[in-house]
Design a protein around this motif. Structure first.
Motif, mmCIF file in Angstrom:
data_model
loop_
_atom_site.group_PDB
_atom_site.id
_atom_site.type_symbol
_atom_site.label_atom_id
_atom_site.label_comp_id
_atom_site.label_asym_id
_atom_site.label_seq_id
_atom_site.Cartn_x
_atom_site.Cartn_y
_atom_site.Cartn_z
ATOM 1 N N UNK A 92 38.972 37.659 53.878
ATOM 2 C CA UNK A 92 39.022 36.604 52.871
ATOM 3 C C UNK A 92 37.621 36.189 52.445
ATOM 4 N N UNK A 93 37.553 35.564 51.277
ATOM 5 C CA UNK A 93 36.338 34.933 50.758
ATOM 6 C C UNK A 93 36.582 33.429 50.724
ATOM 7 N N UNK A 94 35.520 32.645 50.853
ATOM 8 C CA UNK A 94 35.673 31.195 50.956
ATOM 9 C C UNK A 94 34.646 30.472 50.079
ATOM 10 N N UNK A 95 35.034 29.259 49.687
ATOM 11 C CA UNK A 95 34.093 28.372 48.989
ATOM 12 C C UNK A 95 34.385 26.939 49.415
ATOM 13 N N UNK A 96 33.339 26.252 49.873
ATOM 14 C CA UNK A 96 33.445 24.843 50.251
ATOM 15 C C UNK A 96 32.611 24.009 49.282
ATOM 16 N N UNK A 97 33.228 23.010 48.690
ATOM 17 C CA UNK A 97 32.538 22.174 47.707
ATOM 18 C C UNK A 97 32.649 20.718 48.100
ATOM 19 N N UNK A 98 31.491 20.052 48.226
ATOM 20 C CA UNK A 98 31.444 18.616 48.466
ATOM 21 C C UNK A 98 31.328 17.939 47.099
ATOM 22 N N UNK A 99 32.290 17.091 46.766
ATOM 23 C CA UNK A 99 32.399 16.539 45.417
ATOM 24 C C UNK A 99 31.413 15.391 45.196
ATOM 25 N N UNK A 109 27.833 23.117 46.755
ATOM 26 C CA UNK A 109 28.734 24.267 46.868
ATOM 27 C C UNK A 109 28.172 25.292 47.846
ATOM 28 N N UNK A 110 28.988 25.672 48.823
ATOM 29 C CA UNK A 110 28.692 26.813 49.694
ATOM 30 C C UNK A 110 29.729 27.886 49.359
ATOM 31 N N UNK A 111 29.314 28.967 48.700
ATOM 32 C CA UNK A 111 30.281 29.957 48.221
ATOM 33 C C UNK A 111 30.055 31.329 48.839
ATOM 34 N N UNK A 112 31.091 31.822 49.471
ATOM 35 C CA UNK A 112 31.100 33.190 49.979
ATOM 36 C C UNK A 112 31.424 34.166 48.853
ATOM 37 N N UNK A 113 32.094 33.665 47.778
ATOM 38 C CA UNK A 113 32.459 34.509 46.638
ATOM 39 C C UNK A 113 31.201 35.102 45.990
ATOM 40 N N UNK A 114 30.137 34.278 45.892
ATOM 41 C CA UNK A 114 28.918 34.732 45.231
ATOM 42 C C UNK A 114 28.217 35.842 46.011
ATOM 43 N N UNK A 115 28.501 35.931 47.318
ATOM 44 C CA UNK A 115 27.813 36.921 48.139
ATOM 45 C C UNK A 115 28.720 38.098 48.498
ATOM 46 N N UNK A 116 29.840 38.233 47.785
ATOM 47 C CA UNK A 116 30.815 39.272 48.126
ATOM 48 C C UNK A 116 30.230 40.674 48.004
ATOM 49 N N UNK A 117 29.452 40.927 46.948
ATOM 50 C CA UNK A 117 28.865 42.257 46.767
ATOM 51 C C UNK A 117 27.841 42.561 47.853
ATOM 52 N N UNK A 119 27.640 41.070 51.136
ATOM 53 C CA UNK A 119 28.097 41.128 52.526
ATOM 54 C C UNK A 119 29.573 41.450 52.686
ATOM 55 N N UNK A 120 30.351 41.448 51.583
ATOM 56 C CA UNK A 120 31.772 41.724 51.671
ATOM 57 C C UNK A 120 32.555 40.541 52.207
ATOM 58 N N UNK A 121 33.886 40.650 52.228
ATOM 59 C CA UNK A 121 34.727 39.556 52.730
ATOM 60 C C UNK A 121 34.503 39.312 54.217
ATOM 61 N N UNK A 122 34.853 38.089 54.643
ATOM 62 C CA UNK A 122 34.773 37.722 56.055
ATOM 63 C C UNK A 122 36.104 38.077 56.712
ATOM 64 N N UNK A 162 41.992 38.818 50.506
ATOM 65 C CA UNK A 162 41.842 40.150 49.921
ATOM 66 C C UNK A 162 43.117 40.957 50.128
ATOM 67 N N UNK A 163 43.629 41.522 49.044
ATOM 68 C CA UNK A 163 44.797 42.395 49.088
ATOM 69 C C UNK A 163 44.424 43.729 48.443
ATOM 70 N N UNK A 164 44.857 44.816 49.046
ATOM 71 C CA UNK A 164 44.600 46.153 48.505
ATOM 72 C C UNK A 164 45.929 46.856 48.258
ATOM 73 N N UNK A 165 46.060 47.431 47.078
ATOM 74 C CA UNK A 165 47.279 48.167 46.748
ATOM 75 C C UNK A 165 46.913 49.508 46.122
ATOM 76 N N UNK A 166 47.837 50.464 46.222
ATOM 77 C CA UNK A 166 47.628 51.800 45.671
ATOM 78 C C UNK A 166 48.490 51.959 44.430
ATOM 79 N N UNK A 167 47.865 52.350 43.343
ATOM 80 C CA UNK A 167 48.584 52.565 42.092
ATOM 81 C C UNK A 167 48.627 54.047 41.761
ATOM 82 N N UNK A 168 49.805 54.564 41.540
ATOM 83 C CA UNK A 168 49.960 55.940 41.077
ATOM 84 C C UNK A 168 50.118 55.968 39.565
ATOM 85 N N UNK A 169 50.144 57.145 38.973
ATOM 86 C CA UNK A 169 50.292 57.236 37.511
ATOM 87 C C UNK A 169 51.691 56.804 37.077
ATOM 88 N N UNK A 170 51.783 56.091 35.968
ATOM 89 C CA UNK A 170 53.070 55.703 35.409
ATOM 90 C C UNK A 170 53.604 56.844 34.545
#
Length: 352
Positions: A92-99, A109-117, A119-122, A162-170
């Motif tokens: 998963x990726x996470x973001x914590x925001x103090x309003x 904002x502490x965002x794991x989304x911005x660092x996905x490329x 370090x990848x998901x946690x 994070x979800x991964x799925x396989x797509x075949x040709x339609x």
């Protein structure tokens, strides 16, 4: 003639498939009222949010007012997001925001989304696994900032599973047109073909079909086909509604959509959208049209303001609309709205 040379892509494309990885995102807002009373519970002691669900897994926010570890207790508050349901290797990726409660929008904002490329998901290995910050915010800085107002602190947590799925040709695709049942039934109503019942509403008359009315409203079903109903009835005088309201109700019965006020009333009418929807809600309650009633409640919520909240609240009370009543009370009790509501009340009182 020269034979066209194949591209590199064509050389290898006898068959194909595609792996698609994406996140299923969801957010939860956690409010801590009485922050000053939470302090002093000790390092490692936390306040937990309610459980919320994202991507098929349960999550919770843990706020440590005295820090998660003893060595940080005098300096920092700690915040973590924990996996609260069974699961192994949940990525998963996470973001914590103090309003920022000053309205300036300077949220922390502490965002794991911005660092996905980078370090990848946690990966959370099991139930109770956490992601977050031991040194989320220095306590002295937090307590003198705009992140705390009226001893209240607000955090927003976003989780992207994070979800991964396989797509075949339609092999083929056949476009499906949208449903036109409502349009066809409306055309049937307006054409008056096959109509077997007429309603006299004030100076206007409306023709309709008993079977369609009975299928949509338990009240009409009982009136036409019930034990004391009359299937041979061909005219009904309606005394409780304006013609425009009855017309709007008929349009809903045939189309399953809330009609536009401009369709119903002429340009010289003083009837507002809110006024029409209020009367339409009363009609929906009388004829047991539950979906129409909820559509009217939703519309009245959208148009709620200091001028309409009193009449809408009275309507919600009269017709047992619990959600609408709660929203009206919350609107009226909000400090920023209270002045306008009171002003409207006293203005109306002295005009009588």
């Amino acid at each position: 003639m020269k034979k066209r040379k194949k591209s590199n892509m064509e050389d290898f494309k006898d068959s194909e498939s595609k792996s698609v990885s994406e996140t299923v995102n969801g957010s939860h807002q956690f409010t801590i009222k009485g922050y000053s009373l939470a302090k002093g519970m000790g390092a490692g002691k936390c306040i937990q949010s309610d459980i919320f669900t994202v991507g098929g897994y349960d999550w919770a926010i843990y706020f440590y007012p005295d820090g998660k570890n003893p060595e940080d207790s005098a300096m920092y508050v700690s915040v973590f997001i924990a996996l609260a349901s069974e699961g192994t290797d949940v990525r998963a990726l996470f973001e914590l925001t103090l309003i920022d409660q000053s309205g300036k929008g300077k949220h922390k904002v502490h965002s794991h989304f911005d660092r996905a490329l980078e370090s990848g998901p946690y990966t959370l290995k099991y139930r109770g696994s956490m992601w977050g910050y031991k040194r989320f915010f220095r306590r002295t800085t937090l307590e003198s900032s705009d992140y705390i107002k009226d001893d209240c602190l607000i955090m927003n947590c976003t989780v992207g599973v994070v979800r991964t799925r396989l797509e075949g040709p339609k092999l083929s695709s056949i476009p499906v047109p949208p449903s036109d049942m409502g349009q066809n039934l409306r055309a049937l109503l307006e054409s008056e073909v096959g109509c077997d019942i007429m309603f006299q509403v004030g100076d206007e008359t409306f023709k309709a079909h008993k079977l369609i009315l009975a299928a949509r409203s338990p009240v009409f079903k009982a009136q036409f086909f019930g034990l004391v109903g009359d299937p041979n009835l061909d005219k009904i005088v309606v005394k409780d509604f304006e013609p425009s309201i009855f017309k709007a109700m008929l349009l809903f019965i045939y189309t399953d959509k809330l009609p536009d006020v401009q369709e119903i009333v002429d340009s010289t009418s003083m009837c507002t959208s809110t006024n029409m929807v209020q009367h339409l809600l009363a009609a929906a309650d009388l004829y047991n049209l539950d979906r129409l009633k909820v559509l009217c409640e939703a519309k009245l919520c959208e148009e709620l303001n200091a001028d309409t909240v009193a009449t809408t609240l009275a309507l919600a009370e009269q017709h047992h609309c619990a959600q609408l009543k709660a929203i009206c009370l919350k609107f009226a009790a909000t400090p920023s709205n209270l002045g306008g509501v009171c002003s409207k009340y006293y203005r109306c009182k002295f005009q009588r």
